[in-house]
Design a protein around this motif. Structure first.
Motif, mmCIF file in Angstrom:
data_model
loop_
_atom_site.group_PDB
_atom_site.id
_atom_site.type_symbol
_atom_site.label_atom_id
_atom_site.label_comp_id
_atom_site.label_asym_id
_atom_site.label_seq_id
_atom_site.Cartn_x
_atom_site.Cartn_y
_atom_site.Cartn_z
ATOM 1 N N TRP A 103 0.867 -1.175 0.000
ATOM 2 C CA TRP A 103 0.000 0.000 0.000
ATOM 3 C C TRP A 103 0.907 1.229 0.000
ATOM 4 C CZ3 TRP A 103 -0.518 3.269 4.478
ATOM 5 C CH2 TRP A 103 0.151 2.805 5.621
ATOM 6 N N GLY A 105 -0.303 4.645 0.898
ATOM 7 C CA GLY A 105 -0.785 5.806 1.648
ATOM 8 C C GLY A 105 -2.253 5.636 1.957
ATOM 9 N N LEU A 111 2.553 8.297 -0.229
ATOM 10 C CA LEU A 111 3.828 8.372 0.488
ATOM 11 C C LEU A 111 5.018 7.972 -0.386
ATOM 12 C CD1 LEU A 111 2.569 6.748 3.813
ATOM 13 C CD2 LEU A 111 2.818 9.184 3.321
ATOM 14 N N ASP A 113 6.115 5.131 -1.267
ATOM 15 C CA ASP A 113 6.852 4.016 -0.687
ATOM 16 C C ASP A 113 6.017 2.755 -0.895
ATOM 17 O OD1 ASP A 113 8.787 2.575 0.662
ATOM 18 O OD2 ASP A 113 8.891 3.953 2.349
ATOM 19 N N LEU A 114 6.674 1.618 -0.758
ATOM 20 C CA LEU A 114 5.995 0.327 -0.926
ATOM 21 C C LEU A 114 5.826 -0.266 0.464
ATOM 22 C CD1 LEU A 114 8.244 -0.928 -3.876
ATOM 23 C CD2 LEU A 114 6.071 0.292 -4.050
ATOM 24 N N LEU A 115 4.739 0.086 1.112
ATOM 25 C CA LEU A 115 4.536 -0.342 2.498
ATOM 26 C C LEU A 115 3.970 -1.754 2.530
ATOM 27 C CD1 LEU A 115 3.316 3.147 3.198
ATOM 28 C CD2 LEU A 115 4.852 2.057 4.824
ATOM 29 N N PRO A 116 4.475 -2.583 3.450
ATOM 30 C CA PRO A 116 4.024 -3.979 3.461
ATOM 31 C C PRO A 116 2.578 -4.109 3.923
ATOM 32 C CG PRO A 116 5.425 -3.539 5.353
ATOM 33 C CD PRO A 116 5.458 -2.294 4.503
ATOM 34 N N LEU A 117 1.942 -5.174 3.490
ATOM 35 C CA LEU A 117 0.535 -5.415 3.843
ATOM 36 C C LEU A 117 0.439 -6.314 5.070
ATOM 37 C CD1 LEU A 117 -0.773 -6.214 0.260
ATOM 38 C CD2 LEU A 117 -1.205 -4.133 1.580
ATOM 39 N N SER A 148 10.253 -5.899 -0.402
ATOM 40 C CA SER A 148 11.113 -5.926 0.785
ATOM 41 C C SER A 148 10.342 -5.251 1.905
ATOM 42 C CB SER A 148 12.386 -5.119 0.540
ATOM 43 O OG SER A 148 13.255 -5.809 -0.309
ATOM 44 N N SER A 149 10.451 -5.756 3.117
ATOM 45 C CA SER A 149 9.736 -5.061 4.195
ATOM 46 C C SER A 149 10.625 -4.866 5.406
ATOM 47 C CB SER A 149 8.462 -5.818 4.575
ATOM 48 O OG SER A 149 8.760 -6.954 5.322
ATOM 49 N N TYR A 150 10.303 -3.798 6.128
ATOM 50 C CA TYR A 150 11.087 -3.413 7.314
ATOM 51 C C TYR A 150 10.237 -3.466 8.571
ATOM 52 C CZ TYR A 150 13.287 -1.598 3.135
ATOM 53 O OH TYR A 150 13.777 -1.500 1.853
ATOM 54 N N LEU A 151 8.972 -3.869 8.427
ATOM 55 C CA LEU A 151 8.124 -4.052 9.610
ATOM 56 C C LEU A 151 7.150 -5.188 9.357
ATOM 57 C CD1 LEU A 151 5.070 -2.837 8.996
ATOM 58 C CD2 LEU A 151 6.154 -0.658 9.470
ATOM 59 N N THR B 12 0.024 6.160 8.260
ATOM 60 C CA THR B 12 0.241 7.309 7.371
ATOM 61 C C THR B 12 0.479 8.583 8.184
ATOM 62 O OG1 THR B 12 -1.060 6.313 5.599
ATOM 63 C CG2 THR B 12 -0.796 8.701 5.522
ATOM 64 N N GLN B 46 11.337 -0.007 13.707
ATOM 65 C CA GLN B 46 10.985 -0.443 12.349
ATOM 66 C C GLN B 46 10.081 0.588 11.663
ATOM 67 O OE1 GLN B 46 10.285 -4.753 11.817
ATOM 68 N NE2 GLN B 46 10.502 -4.904 14.023
ATOM 69 N N TYR B 50 10.564 3.740 7.921
ATOM 70 C CA TYR B 50 9.694 4.269 6.855
ATOM 71 C C TYR B 50 9.517 5.782 6.981
ATOM 72 C CZ TYR B 50 8.525 -0.462 5.390
ATOM 73 O OH TYR B 50 8.593 -1.746 4.911
ATOM 74 N N PHE B 54 10.479 8.549 4.185
ATOM 75 C CA PHE B 54 9.508 9.507 3.628
ATOM 76 C C PHE B 54 10.172 10.870 3.472
ATOM 77 C CE2 PHE B 54 6.532 12.983 4.259
ATOM 78 C CZ PHE B 54 5.628 12.745 3.241
ATOM 79 N N ARG B 57 13.351 10.747 0.967
ATOM 80 C CA ARG B 57 12.978 10.563 -0.438
ATOM 81 C C ARG B 57 12.357 11.846 -1.005
ATOM 82 N NH1 ARG B 57 10.005 6.072 0.055
ATOM 83 N NH2 ARG B 57 11.764 4.770 -0.468
#
Lengths: 332, 278
Positions: A103, A105, A111, A113-117, A148-151, B12, B46, B50, B54, B57
């Protein structure tokens, strides 16, 4: 090129087409089997981006990859975005179009960014429903890429590979399998990368991504700014041994090197692919017990915090922008 | 709203916070309740990855699109302007190039810029115009036959359609030359104090032709007329607007029209002519 992969052509080994290489790639047409472009950099665009897109289409098979759909976000994907994407798909005649399981935003915010689901059955249904509609709307095969995810979320009840498999099956779409992302996610969350590769439904993979990353010790960021690491090459061969020949793409989006370095990475991918295909033909594997142990160890290793400049990493590499323009200097 | 949607909405808001989330008690509580910790990082650490990305970037994108503004301000004031801007706007477009759409208007509100404010605003307007025309849709050049086909008595109602790759800027400072100087200094890694120019007003067309961007200086009356035409006014009404703005007679504009039209057609500013109903 051979016919394979859910009716999509098998294109060989390609590269993500990035601005610093435009000049030499267009002039020299090096031995690359196909190129991938970031859809958003060419949507609705005229001027130089559109000109360069037309040049690329003259020289190579071209596939489109997106970074902004946000298919698992709280709002439905934007109709205007999809119409723009469809216009580009019709222009490029891309054999498939892809984006990410992510997702981007909420509440109208983007945002970038490629936020994990959260990996839940409810989101399987949401993402699959949207993916099926998008595939129908675009009129070409649609594929989604593992990020890739960081959370991670406490709400997740499915392993990532199961989430991916269920969405792909329910929506009847393809997978863009990013082997580096498997390694990054495994490192960051203590997963077994071999299990990930062995669980993914390989018959749905239409394309593979390979890239470098930055290991900060505490976590890995998917920076696409260096060589593919050995453990990722091992995972790549395992993927090919399971799937057979799949279109494979090298992504190098930051600290972009001389073209020769990128082309050497393409040759390495061809060589690793040939090894894996040979093993597959023989019914064996290039990953013996020692290699498998080394891959698992690499995904658990903590090399200590590395001093890395903190900077923003653009999804899909640098935009072609007006920032460096010198008006009135270019010859007409 | 689904559970996932509520989670995404909260995240968000956290990612747009200006300060490090590891020092934010609300973020820490949220992360511990909803996110998993890894062997090496806590849940809020973590989330902070992000948030930091934000800002980094989006800052990098503005650095790329506004090198002239950065050159005027220097690092410290540039950082302040950009971080304030990012805290004030919500990016809504998938296109990072759209991020700077409100940058000039935001700078206009920044009293702390003092005497540099108008200069910064002019530079931001110029650089955003570059971004807009750089990849604006391609237009088919004007067919000269279309102009010749307009009956003499229809010209008053003729609307001239301008190129999507054209922007008109009335500037208070000579930012074109200043921007060039800033880019050249950056190439030389010249960090000596930059002499800022005195005001010098001018009217300009920023236009993309054959894949390159051009700045063409326009006479004030020509600028006023082209601006009115760009707003969609028919030629008769546009001439009245331009004459009023310039404090001249419509007849005196008429004497210049043929020359202006020839130039605009040659440069490709005008791409179509449409006769509007009376």
């Amino acid at each position: 090129m051979t016919e394979a992969r859910r009716g999509s052509p098998e294109l060989g080994v390609g590269v993500g087409l990035r601005v610093p290489h435009y000049g030499r790639i267009f002039a020299e047409k090096p031995r690359i089997d196909f190129v991938e472009v970031i859809s958003e950099n060419f949507m609705g665009a005229g001027g130089r981006p559109r000109h360069h897109l037309e040049r690329a289409l003259e020289l190579y098979p071209l596939v489109q990859h997106g970074v902004s759909l946000g298919i698992g976000g709280p709002e439905e994907p934007s109709r205007a975005y999809l119409e723009s994407l469809r216009e580009l798909v019709r222009r490029t005649k891309t054999p498939w179009v892809s984006d990410h399981f992510c997702w981007c935003g909420a509440g109208g915010a983007h945002l970038h960014d490629l936020l994990p689901l959260p990996f839940t059955p409810a989101l399987v249904r949401t993402v699959a429903d949207r993916a099926r509609k998008i595939q129908d709307f675009l009129g070409v095969p649609f594929a989604l890429e593992n990020t890739s995810s960081y959370l991670t979320y406490k709400a997740s009840t499915l392993p990532e590979w199961e989430f991916i498999a269920e969405v792909a099956e329910r929506a009847d779409i393809g997978l863009l399998f990013d082997v580096n992302n498997v390694f990054v996610t495994a490192y960051n969350h203590g997963l077994d990368p071999l299990r990930f590769v062995e669980a993914v439904p390989v018959e749905r993979i239409v394309q593979i991504h390979l890239a470098g990353h930055t290991n900060l010790g505490t976590h890995i960021i998917d920076t696409h700014d260096g060589h593919v690491v050995d453990a990722v090459w091992d995972l790549y061969r395992l993927t090919i041994e399971r799937a057979g020949a799949v279109s494979t793409l090298i992504e190098w989006d930051d600290a972009i090197p001389e073209l020769e370095v990128l082309l050497a990475e393409v040759e390495r991918a061809r060589s690793e692919r040939d090894r894996a295909l040979d093993a597959r033909r023989r019914g064996g594997s290039t990953l013996d017990a020692a290699v498998r142990a080394a891959v698992r160890a690499a995904a658990r290793a903590n090399p200590g915090a590395n001093a890395v400049e903190r900077r923003g990493f653009p999804q899909g590499g640098p935009r072609e922008s007006a920032g460096a323009e010198r008006p009135n200097e270019a010859a007409e | 709203m689904t559970d996932a949607a509520a989670l995404q909405a909260r995240i968000t808001t956290f990612l747009r916070r200006r300060k490090d989330l590891t020092h934010d008690e609300e973020a820490r509580r949220f992360a511990e309740e909803h996110l998993g910790a890894s062997e090496r990082l806590s849940a809020v650490e973590q989330l902070e990855i992000y948030r930091e990305q934000f800002y980094l970037r989006h800052t990098a994108s503005l650095v790329e699109d506004f090198p002239g503004v950065g050159g005027i301000l220097g690092q410290s004031d540039w950082d302040r302007l950009v971080w304030d801007y990012l805290a004030s706007v919500t990016p809504t477009s998938f296109d990072l190039g759209d991020l700077g759409a409100g940058f000039a208007a935001f700078a206009e509100t920044c009293d702390w810029l003092g005497e540099r404010r108008e200069l910064v605003v002019d530079m931001a307007r110029l650089e955003y115009a570059h971004t807009e025309v750089f990849d604006a849709p391609n237009a088919t050049p004007l067919d000269p036959g279309k102009l010749g086909a307009v009956p003499d008595d229809a010209w008053e109602q003729a609307c001239l359609v301008t190129d999507p790759g054209l922007r008109l800027l009335g500037l208070r400072y000579p930012v074109l030359a200043l921007r060039r100087a800033i880019l050249e200094r950056a190439e030389r890694a010249d960090t000596s104090a930059l002499a800022l120019p005195a005001p010098k007003a001018g009217c300009f067309a920023v236009h993309r032709r054959n894949l390159a961007i051009f700045h063409d200086e326009l006479a004030p009356n020509a600028f006023a007329l082209l601006s009115a035409l760009g707003r969609g006014e028919p030629l008769g009404r546009a001439c009245e607007s331009a004459a009023r703005d310039g404090g001249v007679s419509v007849e005196s504009l008429g004497a210049e029209l043929e020359h202006w039209f020839a130039t605009w057609a040659a440069h490709g500013y005008v791409v179509d002519v449409v006769i509007s109903p009376k």
